[in-house]
Each structure stands twice: as C-alpha cells, then as structure tokens.
Design a protein around this motif. Structure first.
Motif, PDB file in Angstrom:
ATOM      1  N   GLY A  35       0.824  -1.204   0.000  1.00  0.00           N
ATOM      2  CA  GLY A  35       0.000   0.000   0.000  1.00  0.00           C
ATOM      3  C   GLY A  35       0.854   1.248   0.000  1.00  0.00           C
ATOM      4  O   GLY A  35       1.989   1.250   0.482  1.00  0.00           O
ATOM      5  N   TYR A  50      -3.523   0.416  -3.035  1.00  0.00           N
ATOM      6  CA  TYR A  50      -2.739  -0.774  -2.740  1.00  0.00           C
ATOM      7  C   TYR A  50      -2.793  -1.713  -3.933  1.00  0.00           C
ATOM      8  O   TYR A  50      -3.654  -1.596  -4.812  1.00  0.00           O
ATOM      9  CB  TYR A  50      -3.217  -1.484  -1.474  1.00  0.00           C
ATOM     10  N   LEU A 104      -6.986  -0.325   3.097  1.00  0.00           N
ATOM     11  CA  LEU A 104      -6.267   0.943   3.156  1.00  0.00           C
ATOM     12  C   LEU A 104      -6.156   1.440   4.595  1.00  0.00           C
ATOM     13  O   LEU A 104      -5.919   2.622   4.824  1.00  0.00           O
ATOM     14  CB  LEU A 104      -6.952   1.995   2.278  1.00  0.00           C
TER      15      LEU A 104
END
Length: 122
Positions: A35, A50, A104
């Motif tokens: 990420g 990501y 995330l």
C-alpha cells in the motif's frame, strides 16, 4: 531485517508528475499487499492505494483515482507509484507499506518505509 525504502519524492509544480519507488529488501513482495499512504502536516495518515503483488487489480482511493497508477516489478522486488496531474493538496510525506490484508487501513500493514516528501506548488 525486513526493510522498505521509498525514493523519488521532490518538489513539482501543480499539474506535474512524479514517480515514487518502493524497494523491498530481506523479503519478497510476492506474498504481500503493498500500500501507499500519505500524511500531510496536522492530518492523519491516509491510504492512497494498494496492490496485490501476485495479481489482481489495484485499488485506488477516490482522491487519486484517474491520476495515480501503481505498478510492480517483481523481479526487482519494487513497487512504483506514478503520480500525474498533481495538485497542491497531494503534498504530503508518502509511505509504502507491506501487509497481509487488502485494505487501506494503516493498522493492517506490518512493515513501513521511512517516507519520502512530495511537495506540489501552486
């Protein structure tokens, strides 16, 4: 020791482009989600996008969709972040991180680089 090293940050004018690199050492990226995150002064760390280095489509946050592209070179154990049409609000320290989940959320990532500064002037 597992390590991620970012490079490629700098100062660019609004509308310009930069490419960041995230190189891994002492481990292979093959089994991780990689990420990219960013943190502006006074703000929380924000997940940008990501990628699963073993395949599948990348996931982009709405704030960067259509402008940022993530790619990987497994042979070089490196992930790249191509940033186009940069805006002043993209100014932040950018971090890459490796984790085992496709999210995330920063807390889901286990290994972090030291960060690289990106500054976009208006």
């Amino acid at each position: 020791q597992l390590q991620l090293v970012e490079s490629g940050g700098g100062l660019v004018q609004s509308g310009g482009s930069l490419r960041l690199s995230c190189a891994a050492s002492a481990f292979t990226l093959d089994y991780y989600y990689i990420g990219w995150f960013r943190q502006a002064p006074g703000k929380e760390r924000e997940g940008v996008l990501y990628i699963n280095t073993r395949g599948g489509s990348p996931y982009y946050a709405d704030s960067v969709k259509g402008r940022f592209t993530i790619s990987r070179d497994n042979a070089k154990n490196t992930v790249y972040l191509q940033m186009n049409s940069l805006k002043p609000e993209d100014t932040a320290v950018y971090y890459c991180a490796a984790g085992r989940r496709n999210t995330l959320r920063p807390n889901d990532y286990d290994y972090w680089g030291q960060g690289t500064q990106v500054t976009v002037s208006s």
